[in-house]
Design an enzyme around this catalytic site. Structure first.
Site, mmCIF file in Angstrom:
data_model
loop_
_atom_site.group_PDB
_atom_site.id
_atom_site.type_symbol
_atom_site.label_atom_id
_atom_site.label_comp_id
_atom_site.label_asym_id
_atom_site.label_seq_id
_atom_site.Cartn_x
_atom_site.Cartn_y
_atom_site.Cartn_z
ATOM 1 N NE ARG A 48 -3.911 4.461 6.877
ATOM 2 C CZ ARG A 48 -3.470 5.725 6.832
ATOM 3 N NH1 ARG A 48 -2.749 6.150 5.800
ATOM 4 N NH2 ARG A 48 -3.728 6.556 7.814
ATOM 5 C CE1 TYR A 101 -8.713 -14.126 -11.918
ATOM 6 C CE2 TYR A 101 -8.014 -11.913 -11.305
ATOM 7 C CZ TYR A 101 -8.653 -13.103 -10.994
ATOM 8 O OH TYR A 101 -9.223 -13.260 -9.765
ATOM 9 C CG ASP A 173 -0.852 -10.711 -13.631
ATOM 10 O OD1 ASP A 173 -0.072 -11.422 -12.962
ATOM 11 O OD2 ASP A 173 -2.078 -10.687 -13.442
ATOM 12 C CE LYS A 198 -4.353 -16.697 -7.564
ATOM 13 N NZ LYS A 198 -4.645 -15.318 -7.157
#
Length: 382
Positions: A48, A101, A173, A198
């Protein structure tokens, strides 16, 4: 500095020192042996907190964006949430795009607002509108360029100047552009965000996110918060994303080539009233996009001349363009944002037109894509 494709293939990815394997191993271990209490090997103690496969991805992403630090996350929204937890406190103010978005808007409007964070939606293509929206409590200007799904363009350098004049940070972004087409840190942004699901992953087979910055103090805070909340990708996800990044440059060239041809077809078809693509000279953001982007990318949106029903007919009539959410994969996708990716903004100031169709143009043979779209557009005109 080495070229983009060289860095995409080699940054953070030296052959394995033990075996000489050209592709590094996927480190699936959840924990790491220590040479005495606190004697970690390379700083690894628990996955982690850090994992060698994730480290390789992060070093590659930092290099591609021209930043000193990158952090990989389990999703783009995980990266968004972690960053906004760090930068905002109750009573602070945030500026977002007026066509943001839907997932970002949902987080801000439904989650952060309950924590006492205020926001203003602004057309970030208008620097005067941004200036007017800034408050003494504004801590963050959140930008998408191109925006999702209306393909709006904002001047990153101009936004940085305005944001910094008000002591706010500029976050960009960069998902739609990818680091191959645009590097916001070089234009003055403080942080770059990606949904690596993406274009960076590029094959619709992995979910992930990333933050890249050159701010050492902020990078330390991201590391601490990410470890505290556990918003990390697994090693297989990191490996798949890193594998996808290797071919980012060649894929983005093909995406852009194909999207330009698609935009030309749409602009000439009577079933389409408006084409939203920054590569078209008539697009209001064309000159700014040409200045700050290498190419104009693979995303194209348009308004169906016949309204909502025509838009739905087009979405239902394609064969190669798959009706699905997401974007940036090698395959072409089509969607109706108003009922799919942007359903969460319905009834708000960010509601999108019901005649809007969004295309993620893939890297198939372009003539096949054009034939598929032409047939669907003809069906909507019948």
């Amino acid at each position: 500095m080495q070229g983009f494709s060289t860095r995409a293939i080699h940054a953070g990815q030296e052959p394995d020192p033990t075996t000489g394997a050209v592709i590094g191993p996927i480190h699936t271990s959840s924990t790491f042996a220590q040479d005495g209490v606190g004697g970690t090997r390379g700083g690894y103690e628990y996955s982690r907190s850090a994992n060698p496969t994730r480290t390789a991805l992060q070093e590659c992403l930092a290099s591609l964006e021209g930043g000193r630090h990158a952090h990989a996350f389990g999703s783009g929204m995980g990266a968004t949430d972690t960053l906004l937890r760090i930068l905002l406190r109750p009573g602070d103010h945030l500026v977002i795009p007026h066509d943001a978005y839907g997932g970002t808007f949902r987080l801000v409007d439904k989650v952060l607002s309950g924590w006492g964070v205020e926001y203003t939606a602004v057309d970030l293509g208008d620097l005067d509108a941004l200036r007017a929206a800034l408050r003494p409590t504004t801590k963050v200007v959140w930008c998408e360029t191109p925006t999702n799904p209306l393909l709006g363009i904002a001047d990153i350098a101009g936004l940085a100047e305005v944001a910094h004049s008000g002591d706010a940070r500029l976050v960009v972004d960069n998902t739609f552009a990818s680091p191959y087409l645009q590097t916001p840190l070089a234009l003055g942004a403080d942080v770059v965000l990606h949904s690596t699901t993406k274009y960076i992953g590029g094959h619709s087979d992995v979910v992930g996110g990333a933050l890249v910055t050159s701010d050492d103090e902020l990078a330390d805070r991201i590391s601490f918060t990410q470890n505290s909340v556990g918003s990390v990708p697994g090693p297989f996800d990191a490996y798949l994303t890193l594998r996808g990044a290797k071919t980012l440059a060649v894929r983005m060239e093909r995406h852009s080539d194909n999207a330009e041809r698609v935009a030309e077809l749409l602009a000439a078809h009577p079933a389409v009233s408006t084409v939203l693509y920054p590569g078209l000279p008539e697009h209001p953001g064309h000159e700014v996009a040409a200045k700050q982007m290498r190419r104009f990318g693979g995303m194209v949106s348009f308004l169906a001349a016949g309204g909502r029903e025509a838009a739905l007919t087009i979405c239902a009539s394609t064969k190669l363009f798959t009706l699905a959410e997401s974007l940036g994969g090698v395959e072409s996708l089509i969607e109706h944002p108003g009922q799919m990716t942007h359903a969460s903004v319905a009834g708000s100031m960010l509601e999108v037109p019901d005649s809007l169709v969004r295309l993620s143009v893939g890297i198939e043979d372009v003539d096949d894509l054009l034939d598929d779209l032409r047939s669907a557009l003809d069906a909507a005109s019948a």
